[in-house]
Design a protein around this motif. Structure first.
Motif, PDB file in Angstrom:
ATOM      1  N   MET A   1       0.840  -1.207   0.000  1.00 32.11           N
ATOM      2  CA  MET A   1       0.000   0.000   0.000  1.00 32.11           C
ATOM      3  C   MET A   1       0.873   1.255   0.000  1.00 32.11           C
ATOM      4  SD  MET A   1      -2.976   1.061   2.718  1.00 32.11           S
ATOM      5  CE  MET A   1      -3.898   2.568   2.520  1.00 32.11           C
ATOM      6  N   ILE A   2       0.568   2.194  -0.872  1.00 34.71           N
ATOM      7  CA  ILE A   2       1.338   3.430  -0.977  1.00 34.71           C
ATOM      8  C   ILE A   2       0.977   4.356   0.178  1.00 34.71           C
ATOM      9  CG2 ILE A   2       1.785   5.476  -2.386  1.00 34.71           C
ATOM     10  CD1 ILE A   2       1.150   3.780  -4.842  1.00 34.71           C
ATOM     11  N   ASN A   3       2.005   4.864   0.822  1.00 35.69           N
ATOM     12  CA  ASN A   3       1.790   5.759   1.948  1.00 35.69           C
ATOM     13  C   ASN A   3       1.597   7.191   1.457  1.00 35.69           C
ATOM     14  OD1 ASN A   3       1.658   6.680   4.610  1.00 35.69           O
ATOM     15  ND2 ASN A   3       3.862   7.079   4.650  1.00 35.69           N
ATOM     16  N   LYS A   4       0.402   7.715   1.659  1.00 37.43           N
ATOM     17  CA  LYS A   4       0.115   9.091   1.255  1.00 37.43           C
ATOM     18  C   LYS A   4       0.424  10.024   2.422  1.00 37.43           C
ATOM     19  CE  LYS A   4      -3.644   7.853  -1.915  1.00 37.43           C
ATOM     20  NZ  LYS A   4      -3.877   6.455  -1.529  1.00 37.43           N
ATOM     21  N   LYS A   5       1.285  11.004   2.154  1.00 34.42           N
ATOM     22  CA  LYS A   5       1.731  11.898   3.214  1.00 34.42           C
ATOM     23  C   LYS A   5       0.908  13.190   3.197  1.00 34.42           C
ATOM     24  CE  LYS A   5       6.050  13.506   5.179  1.00 34.42           C
ATOM     25  NZ  LYS A   5       7.521  13.351   5.119  1.00 34.42           N
ATOM     26  N   PRO A   6       0.401  13.624   4.362  1.00 29.59           N
ATOM     27  CA  PRO A   6      -0.408  14.847   4.391  1.00 29.59           C
ATOM     28  C   PRO A   6       0.424  16.112   4.205  1.00 29.59           C
ATOM     29  CG  PRO A   6      -0.158  13.956   6.607  1.00 29.59           C
ATOM     30  CD  PRO A   6       0.463  12.957   5.688  1.00 29.59           C
ATOM     31  N   TYR A   7      -0.058  16.973   3.331  1.00 31.87           N
ATOM     32  CA  TYR A   7       0.548  18.279   3.075  1.00 31.87           C
ATOM     33  C   TYR A   7      -0.531  19.357   3.222  1.00 31.87           C
ATOM     34  CZ  TYR A   7       5.154  16.870   1.316  1.00 31.87           C
ATOM     35  OH  TYR A   7       6.442  16.407   1.209  1.00 31.87           O
ATOM     36  N   VAL A   8      -0.133  20.489   3.736  1.00 35.64           N
ATOM     37  CA  VAL A   8      -1.054  21.602   3.958  1.00 35.64           C
ATOM     38  C   VAL A   8      -0.763  22.711   2.946  1.00 35.64           C
ATOM     39  CG1 VAL A   8      -1.838  23.320   5.635  1.00 35.64           C
ATOM     40  CG2 VAL A   8      -1.135  21.055   6.419  1.00 35.64           C
ATOM     41  N   ILE A   9      -1.814  23.278   2.352  1.00 35.67           N
ATOM     42  CA  ILE A   9      -1.611  24.413   1.446  1.00 35.67           C
ATOM     43  C   ILE A   9      -1.067  25.591   2.250  1.00 35.67           C
ATOM     44  CG2 ILE A   9      -2.692  26.078  -0.105  1.00 35.67           C
ATOM     45  CD1 ILE A   9      -4.699  23.982  -0.898  1.00 35.67           C
TER      46      ILE A   9
ATOM     47  N   ILE B   1      -5.886  20.410   3.569  1.00 31.93           N
ATOM     48  CA  ILE B   1      -4.968  19.276   3.547  1.00 31.93           C
ATOM     49  C   ILE B   1      -5.162  18.446   2.275  1.00 31.93           C
ATOM     50  CG2 ILE B   1      -4.293  17.121   4.691  1.00 31.93           C
ATOM     51  CD1 ILE B   1      -5.032  18.401   7.347  1.00 31.93           C
ATOM     52  N   TYR B   2      -4.045  18.183   1.600  1.00 32.95           N
ATOM     53  CA  TYR B   2      -3.999  17.254   0.477  1.00 32.95           C
ATOM     54  C   TYR B   2      -2.958  16.191   0.828  1.00 32.95           C
ATOM     55  CZ  TYR B   2      -6.912  20.151  -2.564  1.00 32.95           C
ATOM     56  OH  TYR B   2      -7.967  20.829  -3.106  1.00 32.95           O
ATOM     57  N   TYR B   3      -2.821  15.190  -0.027  1.00 39.97           N
ATOM     58  CA  TYR B   3      -1.876  14.108   0.257  1.00 39.97           C
ATOM     59  C   TYR B   3      -0.945  13.920  -0.937  1.00 39.97           C
ATOM     60  CZ  TYR B   3      -4.861  13.196   4.241  1.00 39.97           C
ATOM     61  OH  TYR B   3      -5.562  13.342   5.415  1.00 39.97           O
ATOM     62  N   VAL B   4       0.298  13.565  -0.635  1.00 38.29           N
ATOM     63  CA  VAL B   4       1.327  13.469  -1.663  1.00 38.29           C
ATOM     64  C   VAL B   4       1.981  12.094  -1.623  1.00 38.29           C
ATOM     65  CG1 VAL B   4       3.633  14.305  -2.323  1.00 38.29           C
ATOM     66  CG2 VAL B   4       1.821  15.944  -1.743  1.00 38.29           C
ATOM     67  N   THR B   5       2.212  11.528  -2.810  1.00 34.82           N
ATOM     68  CA  THR B   5       3.056  10.346  -2.959  1.00 34.82           C
ATOM     69  C   THR B   5       4.135  10.665  -3.982  1.00 34.82           C
ATOM     70  OG1 THR B   5       1.596   9.396  -4.670  1.00 34.82           O
ATOM     71  CG2 THR B   5       1.207   8.723  -2.386  1.00 34.82           C
ATOM     72  N   GLY B   6       5.272  10.046  -3.821  1.00 37.78           N
ATOM     73  CA  GLY B   6       6.387  10.304  -4.731  1.00 37.78           C
ATOM     74  C   GLY B   6       7.604  10.808  -3.978  1.00 37.78           C
ATOM     75  N   PRO B   7       8.614  11.270  -4.682  1.00 36.12           N
ATOM     76  CA  PRO B   7       8.623  11.673  -6.093  1.00 36.12           C
ATOM     77  C   PRO B   7       8.838  10.502  -7.062  1.00 36.12           C
ATOM     78  CG  PRO B   7      10.762  12.081  -5.116  1.00 36.12           C
ATOM     79  CD  PRO B   7       9.895  11.574  -4.005  1.00 36.12           C
ATOM     80  N   TYR B   8       8.494  10.788  -8.328  1.00 33.80           N
ATOM     81  CA  TYR B   8       8.611   9.793  -9.380  1.00 33.80           C
ATOM     82  C   TYR B   8       9.244  10.435 -10.631  1.00 33.80           C
ATOM     83  CZ  TYR B   8       4.743   7.755  -6.615  1.00 33.80           C
ATOM     84  OH  TYR B   8       3.940   7.276  -5.613  1.00 33.80           O
ATOM     85  N   GLY B   9       9.633   9.554 -11.565  1.00 29.60           N
ATOM     86  CA  GLY B   9      10.002  10.025 -12.898  1.00 29.60           C
ATOM     87  C   GLY B   9      11.473   9.935 -13.237  1.00 29.60           C
ATOM     88  N   GLN B  10      11.734   9.692 -14.520  1.00 30.71           N
ATOM     89  CA  GLN B  10      13.101   9.606 -15.046  1.00 30.71           C
ATOM     90  C   GLN B  10      13.556  10.909 -15.687  1.00 30.71           C
ATOM     91  OE1 GLN B  10      14.929   6.808 -14.436  1.00 30.71           O
ATOM     92  NE2 GLN B  10      13.091   6.308 -13.254  1.00 30.71           N
ATOM     93  N   PHE B  11      12.670  11.894 -15.757  1.00 29.84           N
ATOM     94  CA  PHE B  11      13.017  13.202 -16.329  1.00 29.84           C
ATOM     95  C   PHE B  11      13.755  13.979 -15.237  1.00 29.84           C
ATOM     96  CE2 PHE B  11      11.753  17.635 -17.585  1.00 29.84           C
ATOM     97  CZ  PHE B  11      12.335  17.647 -18.843  1.00 29.84           C
ATOM     98  N   GLN B  12      15.077  13.831 -15.221  1.00 28.82           N
ATOM     99  CA  GLN B  12      15.867  14.395 -14.133  1.00 28.82           C
ATOM    100  C   GLN B  12      17.036  15.189 -14.684  1.00 28.82           C
ATOM    101  OE1 GLN B  12      17.016  11.321 -11.351  1.00 28.82           O
ATOM    102  NE2 GLN B  12      15.004  10.347 -11.421  1.00 28.82           N
ATOM    103  N   PHE B  13      17.291  16.310 -14.037  1.00 25.12           N
ATOM    104  CA  PHE B  13      18.374  17.208 -14.443  1.00 25.12           C
ATOM    105  C   PHE B  13      19.661  16.818 -13.726  1.00 25.12           C
ATOM    106  CE2 PHE B  13      20.495  21.463 -13.624  1.00 25.12           C
ATOM    107  CZ  PHE B  13      21.039  21.554 -14.901  1.00 25.12           C
ATOM    108  N   ASN B  14      20.723  16.578 -14.505  1.00 24.97           N
ATOM    109  CA  ASN B  14      22.021  16.219 -13.938  1.00 24.97           C
ATOM    110  C   ASN B  14      22.907  17.466 -13.888  1.00 24.97           C
ATOM    111  OD1 ASN B  14      21.419  13.402 -13.751  1.00 24.97           O
ATOM    112  ND2 ASN B  14      21.665  13.280 -15.971  1.00 24.97           N
ATOM    113  N   ALA B  15      22.753  18.231 -12.823  1.00 22.30           N
ATOM    114  CA  ALA B  15      23.420  19.526 -12.719  1.00 22.30           C
ATOM    115  C   ALA B  15      24.937  19.411 -12.803  1.00 22.30           C
ATOM    116  CB  ALA B  15      23.024  20.209 -11.405  1.00 22.30           C
ATOM    117  N   GLY B  16      25.491  18.349 -12.251  1.00 20.46           N
ATOM    118  CA  GLY B  16      26.948  18.217 -12.252  1.00 20.46           C
ATOM    119  C   GLY B  16      27.510  17.677 -13.548  1.00 20.46           C
TER     120      GLY B  16
END
Length: 236
Positions: A1-9, A91-106
C-alpha cells in the motif's frame, strides 16, 4: 500500500489568468528530496463520496525546500475543481517523487530547455537549483505560450538573466504582432538555431503537452541533435 503523506496548502498565488501557483508544506515539517524534473502525485479525498482523486504534477520548487510548489492550469477538471475553491490550510496528500526526467546539474554544462505552457514547472526547479548551488551551467530556454500574459514566473525568469549564465525567449503562438514584439508561432528549426546556434553541443530537455513534445523532438533531431541527448517529459 502506498503511503500518502499529508501536506497543507501554505500559499496560493494566481500568477497568470489561467495558472495558479500552489505551495504545500508537509504536515510533519519534513522536506522532500528529489531531482529537478521529477513529479509527485497530489491526492484529494472527496468529502461527499470519500473517493480518492489523484493527479500528477511536476515539482517547480527547489529540492529540500520548506515547501513544494506546483504551477497548475485551472482547467476546471475533476481535480482542479477542488483546487478552484481551495484555501490556505486545506490538507492534500502526496506520494512520490517519481520520474526519469531528471536534471544532472553536475554533468550537463550546456543545456537547452524547451517548455510548453505549465511545462515550465520542472525548469523552474532546475533553474532554482542552478542558482542555489551557484553553478556555471550555460542555459538557453525557449518558452512557448499562447499569449504573452500566460508567461509563468516572468519576473523570476528575467532575474535569472542577471544572476545565471542564462538567456531565454518566449514564443507566443496566438498573439497578434501589435500586442507582442517577441517570437511568434510554434517552436521550429529556425527559432532554435537563432537562439542556440550551438544546439548540437547541448543536452536538451523538453516538457509540455504530447503533441508539443513530439514536434519539438522532431525539430531537434532534424537539427542534428543526438537522440541520446534529448530528454522529454509529457503531460496531458
Amino acid at each position: 500500500m502506498i503511503n500518502k503523506k499529508p501536506y497543507v496548502i501554505a500559499e496560493i498565488d494566481k500568477d497568470t489568468p489561467d495558472v495558479t501557483l500552489f505551495k504545500f508544506k508537509a504536515q510533519d515539517g519534513s522536506k522532500l528530496d528529489f531531482k529537478p524534473g521529477m513529479f509527485v502525485m497530489l491526492h484529494h479525498k472527496d468529502a461527499q463520496t470519500g473517493a480518492d482523486i489523484g493527479r500528477a504534477f511536476s515539482l517547480a520548487s527547489l529540492p529540500n525546500d520548506d515547501t513544494i510548489e506546483f504551477a497548475i492550469s485551472m482547467i476546471h477538471g475533476r481535480f482542479t475543481s477542488y483546487l478552484d475553491t481551495a484555501k490556505v490550510g486545506d490538507i492534500y496528500y502526496v506520494t512520490g517523487p517519481y520520474g526519469q526526467f531528471q536534471f544532472n546539474a553536475g554533468i550537463d554544462s550546456k543545456v537547452m530547455f524547451i517548455a510548453g505552457g505549465t511545462g515550465i514547472a520542472p525548469f523552474l526547479s532546475m533553474l532554482r537549483q542552478i542558482k542555489h548551488e551557484n553553478l556555471s551551467t550555460d542555459v538557453k530556454l525557449i518558452y512557448s505560450v499562447r499569449f504573452h500574459k500566460d508567461i509563468i514566473r516572468k519576473e523570476e525568469l528575467e532575474q535569472y538573466r542577471n544572476e545565471l549564465t542564462f538567456d531565454y525567449c518566449v514564443t507566443a503562438t496566438r498573439e497578434g504582432t501589435d500586442e507582442w514584439s517577441g517570437e511568434h508561432g510554434h517552436v521550429n528549426e529556425d527559432m532554435v538555431k537563432k537562439h542556440a546556434p550551438d544546439i548540437t553541443e547541448r543536452t536538451c530537455y523538453v516538457c509540455g503537452p504530447l503533441e508539443f513534445t513530439k514536434a519539438v523532438q522532431n525539430v531537434l533531431v532534424s537539427l542534428g541533435v543526438d537522440k541520446q541527448k534529448i530528454k522529454a517529459d509529457v503531460w496531458g
